[in-house]
Scaffold this motif. Sequence first.
Motif, short mmCIF file in Angstrom:
data_model
loop_
_atom_site.label_atom_id
_atom_site.label_comp_id
_atom_site.label_asym_id
_atom_site.label_seq_id
_atom_site.Cartn_x
_atom_site.Cartn_y
_atom_site.Cartn_z
N ALA A 177 -2.61 -7.20 -16.24
CA ALA A 177 -3.87 -7.91 -16.02
C ALA A 177 -4.16 -8.86 -17.17
CB ALA A 177 -5.00 -6.91 -15.85
N LEU A 178 -4.69 -10.03 -16.83
CA LEU A 178 -5.05 -11.04 -17.83
C LEU A 178 -6.57 -11.16 -17.92
CD1 LEU A 178 -2.49 -13.83 -16.86
CD2 LEU A 178 -2.32 -12.16 -18.72
N PRO A 179 -7.09 -11.35 -19.12
CA PRO A 179 -8.54 -11.44 -19.27
C PRO A 179 -9.11 -12.76 -18.73
CG PRO A 179 -7.46 -11.82 -21.37
CD PRO A 179 -6.38 -11.44 -20.40
N ILE A 180 -10.28 -12.67 -18.14
CA ILE A 180 -11.04 -13.87 -17.76
C ILE A 180 -11.85 -14.25 -19.00
CG2 ILE A 180 -12.85 -14.84 -16.30
CD1 ILE A 180 -11.99 -12.78 -14.14
N ARG A 181 -11.58 -15.43 -19.51
CA ARG A 181 -12.24 -15.89 -20.73
C ARG A 181 -13.42 -16.79 -20.40
NH1 ARG A 181 -7.37 -19.13 -22.85
NH2 ARG A 181 -7.46 -19.62 -20.67
N PRO A 182 -14.35 -16.93 -21.34
CA PRO A 182 -15.40 -17.93 -21.13
C PRO A 182 -14.74 -19.29 -20.91
CG PRO A 182 -15.93 -16.55 -23.01
CD PRO A 182 -14.50 -16.21 -22.60
#
Length: 168
Positions: free
Chosen positions: A64-69
């Motif tokens: 899983a990859l983070p959702i960044r601002p």
Amino acid sequence: MTPQDMVLTRQGLRFMGRMWPCTIGKGGIRADKREGDGATPVGVHRIVGFLYRPDRMARPVDWALPIRPGDLWSDDPTHEDYNLLVRAPYPYSHETLRRADPLYDLVLLTDWNWPRAEKGRGSAIFLHRWRRPGYPTEGCVAFRPDHLKRIAGLIRYETRLIVPASLT
């Protein structure tokens, strides 16, 4: 079909020996999906990505990859970045991935019209949290939050979302 396949039915999503309640697009199921029609497209769709909100949950799986601002999804069929993850500032039509509500806290990406998008065929089809039971999406497949987390943990490299033409 394989045991790893998720199969959409009129009763919900059949996956790993269980029926999972879900909602689909407000435009129903269509074989001729177009941008903005709100439909869930017929077909066999591979799961190609997994995004999550690291400020709201621990990493659910190792891929899983983070959702960044500033993470956005381009839904502008006139732009070269159509149906791709883009970053703000982005002056073209897009959807914000890091939302105030929890709808996209956990998102599974399918390969619908990706990675080389055909203009106007419709942008991303995600598997994400539902707003509430029975409330339709813009074309995605949505689940109860705890079910989505369980489904996400069961997905393997070979997992596909199958939307049969018989549902149209």
